[in-house]
Design an enzyme around this catalytic site. Structure first.
Site, PDB file in Angstrom:
ATOM      1  N   SER A 293      68.176   9.229  48.361  1.00  0.00           N
ATOM      2  CA  SER A 293      67.723   8.028  49.073  1.00  0.00           C
ATOM      3  C   SER A 293      68.802   7.149  49.674  1.00  0.00           C
ATOM      4  CB  SER A 293      66.865   7.175  48.151  1.00  0.00           C
ATOM      5  OG  SER A 293      65.567   7.669  48.152  1.00  0.00           O
TER       6      SER A 293
ATOM      7  N   SER B 184      64.628   6.979  50.660  1.00  0.00           N
ATOM      8  CA  SER B 184      63.815   5.782  50.610  1.00  0.00           C
ATOM      9  C   SER B 184      64.539   4.510  51.041  1.00  0.00           C
ATOM     10  CB  SER B 184      63.269   5.586  49.195  1.00  0.00           C
ATOM     11  OG  SER B 184      64.330   5.330  48.294  1.00  0.00           O
TER      12      SER B 184
ATOM     13  N   LYS C 268      68.751  -3.515  48.977  1.00  0.00           N
ATOM     14  CA  LYS C 268      67.457  -2.825  48.961  1.00  0.00           C
ATOM     15  C   LYS C 268      66.499  -3.622  48.069  1.00  0.00           C
ATOM     16  CE  LYS C 268      65.703   1.891  47.983  1.00  0.00           C
ATOM     17  NZ  LYS C 268      66.123   3.251  47.559  1.00  0.00           N
TER      18      LYS C 268
HETATM   19  N1  GLN Z   1      62.982  11.509  48.568  1.00  0.00           N
HETATM   20  C1  GLN Z   1      63.141  11.714  47.154  1.00  0.00           C
HETATM   21  C2  GLN Z   1      61.863  11.322  46.469  1.00  0.00           C
HETATM   22  O1  GLN Z   1      60.924  11.108  47.140  1.00  0.00           O
HETATM   23  C3  GLN Z   1      64.290  10.914  46.649  1.00  0.00           C
HETATM   24  C4  GLN Z   1      63.991   9.480  46.575  1.00  0.00           C
HETATM   25  C5  GLN Z   1      65.130   8.687  46.032  1.00  0.00           C
HETATM   26  O2  GLN Z   1      66.268   9.136  45.995  1.00  0.00           O
HETATM   27  N2  GLN Z   1      64.806   7.508  45.558  1.00  0.00           N
HETATM   28  O3  GLN Z   1      61.781  11.253  45.290  1.00  0.00           O
END
Ligand code: GLN
Length: 485
Positions: free
Chosen positions: A177, A153, A78
């Site tokens: 994410s 994400s 990532k």
């Molecule tokens: N979707 C969640 C957020 O927007 C989690 C994101 C993540 O785990 N990095 O914060």
């Protein structure tokens, strides 16, 4: 089957007995990237030349008799994990041209173990989002339906594994994410216990929640990758010194007598009926394999979303203070003084969701509101953890859906941040409690899109969670389905 579609354990066997070289395997994966990446757009950067050099080096190690682990396996990272000499953008304009001078813990482990780094995958800017649509670089598409989002994400990482553009990838999970995009793309995603994997060189979003973990094609591969990346790192004070078990060894021990808890708060009004049905059927399958299933309660679940969006934004507002145009990345050039330069840099560099979070977090931490918001959220976090501690007095593993719906259409939730935040309703409590969680494919929804089963383990007991997930896979074929691209 072409080499790019192999799992790690399938490739491992063939590399170790000389039926394929790391170079041959890497060429197959690079050809697959060339063929499908224009439609999926999972990568911010593909490092073809570097990958082939690393493959040649892996071949030399294989010829010298080295075996096992990640040696010769093509993987993706990532784009929020720093890599020496390769851009690390976090899919943000503010880090657009940032090329780190050193490797983070994950890139360094890859090199030590002889894994091949194919490149850097797309994400929501600074990992803030659930669809990868907050990326400043491009829109990644779900390989199962190119009009739908891959989740987020780590949407690029999940899409690239689902599309066979890497044997596996590493994602990061602050509130879901890794698990949510894995669910939406029909692959396995594992968030380890907080502290199990080093965060050194992971660009910080919310430091008390962030954790790196594998996105893989099956559970056996998740065990392999977790074993390769876990363990104490002197460069991350929050990493644990507990010994790392051999996660692959216990996989086949079966789940007779395993106690599985199903929280009643995780089957809610408004969730997609086919998703709930698929998860309930998966739990029945586990029961059929000898597990005992009982209903449990995690009563503070209803506070999880609010708690998360205070804790995570407060930490983000502090962590993102470092992007000031002086030390990293983009700098606004037309300012008349220092303050104006700071303000213009941040205004130009950050996208709307990141700005929203910085403002929310700064507000929650400000004098006069601290007790009402941040302190309250920390207290609620303690209660959420206590729910899990109580539940794990009675059960060994908890089973839930990963996400209340399958993959949604691109653009469907971008206008309403709150709608987007609700995508993580079943994953964020696990980060607040610091526990391990894993999503794996268990069916399809009404649109033919993959559904994820989430298993949650006790702290540092990834092994039991993996054993249950592996048993489920042996009894089913959901993990073998591939999108047609
Ligand atoms: N979707 C969640 C957020 O927007 C989690 C994101 C993540 O785990 N990095 O914060």
């Amino acid at each position: 089957m072409e080499p790019h579609s192999w799992t790690i354990h399938e490739a491992r066997e063939r590399l170790d007995n000389g039926r394929i070289t790391a170079t041959g395997l890497t060429r197959s994966v690079l050809a697959r990237i060339e063929a499908v990446e224009p439609r999926v757009a999972a990568f911010n950067t593909v490092c073809a030349d570097m990958a082939l050099e690393q493959a040649a080096a892996a071949d030399r190690r294989l010829q010298a008799g080295e075996r096992g682990g990640l040696l010769g396996i093509p993987l993706a990272l990532k784009d929020n994990m720093i890599t020496q000499g390769v851009a690390t953008t976090c899919s943000s304009r503010i880090l657009k041209n940032f090329v780190p001078p050193a490797d983070g813990a994950m890139a360094a482990r890859f090199k030590e173990q002889g894994a091949i780094n194919l490149g850097k995958t797309n994400l929501d800017e600074f990992a803030m989002g659930s669809s990868t649509e907050n990326s400043a670089t491009q829109i990644t598409r779900n390989p199962w339906n190119l009009e739908r989002a891959p989740g987020g994400s780590s949407g690029g990482a999940a899409a690239c594994v689902a599309a066979d553009m890497a044997l596996a990838a590493l994602g990061s999970d602050t509130g879901g994410s890794i698990r949510q995009p894995a669910a939406l793309c029909g692959v396995v995603g594992l968030k380890p216990t907080y502290g199990r994997v080093s965060r050194y060189g992971l660009v910080a979003f919310a430091s008390s929640l962030d954790q790196i973990g594998p996105i893989t094609k099956d559970v056996a591969d998740a065990a392999i990758v977790l074993g390769a990346i876990a363990g104490r790192d002197p460069l991350d004070a929050t990493s644990s010194a507990r010994p790392v078990p051999d996660y692959s060894r216990g996989l086949k021990d079966g789940i007779k007598g395993l106690r599985i808890g199903v929280p009643r708060e995780y089957f809610i009004d408004g969730m997609d009926a086919p998703v709930a049905d698929a998860v309930r059927a998966a739990i029945d399958t586990l029961k059929g394999l000898g597990a005992t299933v009982r209903e449990i309660s995690l009563p503070h679940t209803r506070y999880a979303v609010a708690t998360y969006y205070l804790v995570a934004t407060a930490e983000a507002s502090s962590n993102l203070g470092r992007y000031d145009g002086v030390r990293y990345g983009h700098r606004a050039m037309d300012a008349r003084d220092l303050l104006e330069m700071y303000m213009a840099t941040r205004d130009q560099g950050f996208g709307p969701e990141v700005k929203r979070r910085i403002m929310l977090g700064t507000y929650a931490l400000s004098a006069g509101y601290y007790d009402a918001y941040y302190k309250k959220a920390q207290q609620a976090r303690t209660l959420i953890l206590k729910d899990f501690t109580d539940a794990f007095g009675q059960v060994d593993v908890i089973a839930t859906p990963t996400s209340p719906t399958g993959a949604f259409r691109l653009g469907e939730r971008t206008a309403d941040p709150l709608q987007m935040y609700l995508s993580d309703i079943f994953t964020i409590s696990i980060n607040l409690a610091g526990l391990p969680g894993m999503s794996q494919p268990c069916g399809v929804d009404g649109n033919g899109m993959p559904v994820g089963l989430q298993l949650i383990g006790k702290a540092f007991d990834e092994a039991t969670m993996l054993r249950a997930g592996w048993a489920f896979e042996q009894a089913t074929a959901f993990h073998k389905a591939k999108p047609s691209l």
